[in-house]
Write a protein that holds these residues in place. Structure first.
Motif, short mmCIF file in Angstrom:
data_model
loop_
_atom_site.label_atom_id
_atom_site.label_comp_id
_atom_site.label_asym_id
_atom_site.label_seq_id
_atom_site.Cartn_x
_atom_site.Cartn_y
_atom_site.Cartn_z
N VAL A 24 0.86 -1.18 0.00
CA VAL A 24 0.00 0.00 0.00
C VAL A 24 0.89 1.23 0.00
CG1 VAL A 24 -1.72 1.32 1.28
CG2 VAL A 24 -1.87 -1.18 1.19
N THR A 25 0.81 2.03 -1.05
CA THR A 25 1.68 3.20 -1.19
C THR A 25 0.90 4.51 -1.22
OG1 THR A 25 1.63 2.98 -3.59
CG2 THR A 25 3.44 1.88 -2.41
N ASP A 26 -0.40 4.44 -0.92
CA ASP A 26 -1.21 5.67 -0.92
C ASP A 26 -2.02 5.79 0.37
OD1 ASP A 26 -2.78 3.48 -1.49
OD2 ASP A 26 -4.04 4.52 -2.97
N LEU A 27 -1.32 5.67 1.49
CA LEU A 27 -1.97 5.85 2.78
C LEU A 27 -2.54 7.25 2.89
CD1 LEU A 27 0.73 4.13 5.01
CD2 LEU A 27 -1.51 3.20 4.41
N GLN A 28 -3.62 7.39 3.64
CA GLN A 28 -4.28 8.68 3.80
C GLN A 28 -4.01 9.26 5.18
OE1 GLN A 28 -8.04 6.69 2.85
NE2 GLN A 28 -8.38 8.22 1.27
N PRO A 29 -3.98 10.59 5.29
CA PRO A 29 -3.76 11.20 6.61
C PRO A 29 -4.87 10.82 7.58
CG PRO A 29 -3.45 12.82 4.86
CD PRO A 29 -4.07 11.60 4.21
N TYR A 30 -4.47 10.52 8.78
CA TYR A 30 -5.42 10.21 9.86
C TYR A 30 -4.96 10.97 11.10
CZ TYR A 30 -7.65 7.66 13.67
OH TYR A 30 -8.34 7.34 14.81
N LEU A 31 -5.77 11.89 11.57
CA LEU A 31 -5.41 12.75 12.69
C LEU A 31 -4.08 13.45 12.44
CD1 LEU A 31 -6.47 10.50 15.73
CD2 LEU A 31 -7.77 12.34 14.62
N GLY A 32 -3.91 13.93 11.22
CA GLY A 32 -2.73 14.71 10.90
C GLY A 32 -1.47 13.92 10.64
N ALA A 33 -1.57 12.60 10.47
CA ALA A 33 -0.37 11.79 10.22
C ALA A 33 -0.75 10.58 9.38
CB ALA A 33 0.25 11.35 11.54
N TYR A 34 0.25 9.89 8.85
CA TYR A 34 0.00 8.70 8.05
C TYR A 34 -0.05 7.44 8.89
CZ TYR A 34 0.71 11.49 3.84
OH TYR A 34 0.58 12.41 2.85
N GLY A 35 0.23 7.54 10.16
CA GLY A 35 0.14 6.38 11.02
C GLY A 35 0.31 6.77 12.48
N ASP A 73 -2.40 2.17 13.97
CA ASP A 73 -3.50 2.74 13.21
C ASP A 73 -3.00 3.23 11.86
OD1 ASP A 73 -5.19 2.35 15.33
OD2 ASP A 73 -5.13 4.43 16.03
N PHE A 74 -3.73 2.93 10.80
CA PHE A 74 -3.45 3.50 9.49
C PHE A 74 -4.77 3.65 8.74
CE2 PHE A 74 -3.26 -1.08 9.02
CZ PHE A 74 -3.89 -1.34 7.82
N LYS A 75 -4.79 4.57 7.78
CA LYS A 75 -6.01 4.87 7.05
C LYS A 75 -5.80 4.63 5.56
CE LYS A 75 -9.57 8.43 6.44
NZ LYS A 75 -9.99 9.81 6.81
N HIS A 76 -6.77 3.93 4.96
CA HIS A 76 -6.70 3.66 3.53
C HIS A 76 -8.11 3.46 3.00
CE1 HIS A 76 -5.57 1.25 -0.16
NE2 HIS A 76 -4.80 2.31 -0.27
N ASP A 77 -8.37 4.00 1.81
CA ASP A 77 -9.69 3.92 1.20
C ASP A 77 -10.78 4.44 2.12
OD1 ASP A 77 -8.70 2.99 -1.16
OD2 ASP A 77 -9.36 0.92 -0.90
N GLY A 78 -10.47 5.49 2.86
CA GLY A 78 -11.47 6.16 3.69
C GLY A 78 -11.78 5.50 5.01
N ARG A 79 -11.09 4.41 5.37
CA ARG A 79 -11.36 3.72 6.62
C ARG A 79 -10.09 3.62 7.46
NH1 ARG A 79 -13.98 -1.94 5.71
NH2 ARG A 79 -14.16 -1.77 7.98
N VAL A 80 -10.27 3.67 8.78
CA VAL A 80 -9.16 3.51 9.70
C VAL A 80 -9.11 2.05 10.15
CG1 VAL A 80 -8.18 4.20 11.92
CG2 VAL A 80 -9.34 5.88 10.49
#
Length: 315
Positions: free
Chosen positions: A224-235, A281-288
């Protein structure tokens, strides 16, 4: 080798605690940041920036482990809902009080929130990362639905308003009624599966020495190379020590939009962890999603196989 999430120098880190790892839970080792020379020690064990070259475990300054006290620094956690029922949706309510007993109504925002609330069972199998809302009178509340009865710990992670305010993590016991069945901590392994994702943890912990752990997130066999920001961070990483549940909340080095941090494949963390249980915790495709690992010094790391999944956050 593509890396979905990487914890860099996490053990220089784990070295301070895991130097005495086989006696975990019998004593409280200090929680230390690799940036202790540059920043004041933070009482919740949050980590800051990466250490400069040459800075190592010898440069660390001791700080109290987070979450072990209900009162600290003139603030107290008043858990207004000290018990709930398993498998029954309830409203969990609490107040942060100052030294005069007044409800705190002003906070500094950190990682997009004024306060972070973590719930974990004493056996470290059930985990919840919650984001409560605050009423004007200072009362925080959040819905909660816990699957298993037993003893839990509630962690309130916050920084009061004020130029000299320190970040704190206060902890209080939460009783969850119902039929209780003891559960053992999942055995160490090096992969965790959550919601169709596989998180692989490479590397080991060596007592008294720094080491590197790499977390790789993949789906359907592809990194997975397109992680999304979650609470201001990628993880985000929360570490809890088996036995006393000493707490550490770790945020990665760098942040989205800083011009240098990419949304994968790599995310680096620098921390000293007081624990055997890691929740990533990590976020991808709109879900944590949350991947859980059990860690033993001198060995590999480990997930929770088919246990009650911590993967779904209740916000």
């Amino acid at each position: 080798m593509n890396t979905g999430l990487r914890i860099t120098a996490f053990a220089a880190a784990l070295a301070a605690t895991f130097g005495a790892a086989y006696g975990v839970g019998k004593g409280v080792e200090p929680v230390v940041s690799d940036t202790a020379k540059k920043e004041p020690a933070r009482r919740d064990g949050h980590t800051g920036k990466s250490p400069e070259p040459g800075e190592g475990a010898g440069a660390h300054a001791a700080a109290p482990a987070g979450g072990l006290q209900i009162s600290e620094g003139g603030y107290s956690l008043d858990l207004r809902t000290p018990s709930v029922t398993a498998q029954d949706r309830s409203d969990l309510r609490f107040v942060i009080r100052d030294a005069k007993g007044r409800a705190v109504t002003a906070y500094q925002r950190e990682h997009d929130k004024e306060l972070h609330l973590i719930l974990a069972s004493r056996d470290l199998v059930t985990y919840r990362d919650l984001h409560p809302t605050r009423a004007a009178d200072g009362t925080w509340s959040t819905p909660v639905d816990l699957p298993e009865a037993g003893d839990y710990r509630a962690f309130a992670d916050f920084t009061p308003a004020g130029a000299d305010a320190e970040n704190l993590t206060l902890g209080a016991d939460l009783a969850v009624s119902g039929t209780y069945k003891p559960r053992e901590l999942p055995a160490p392994a090096d992969t965790a599966e959550v919601n169709g994702y596989e998180v692989e943890l490479e590397g080991g912990l060596r007592p008294g020495a720094a080491s590197e752990l790499e977390l790789k997130v993949s789906r359907d066999g592809r990194p997975v190379t397109d992680l999304q920001p979650y609470l201001g961070a990628y993880g985000h990483l929360v570490a809890l020590r088996s036995g006393d549940l000493a707490y550490l909340h770790v945020h990665p080095n760098g942040e989205p939009g800083d011009g240098t941090t990419a949304p994968g494949p790599d995310i680096s963390f620098t921390a000293t962890a007081p624990s055997y249980r890691l929740f990533l915790d990590f976020k991808h495709d709109g879900r944590v999603h949350t991947a859980a690992f059990t860690v033993e010094a001198g060995g590999a790391a480990a997930p929770s196989p088919a246990e009650e999944p911590p993967a779904e956050h209740t916000h």
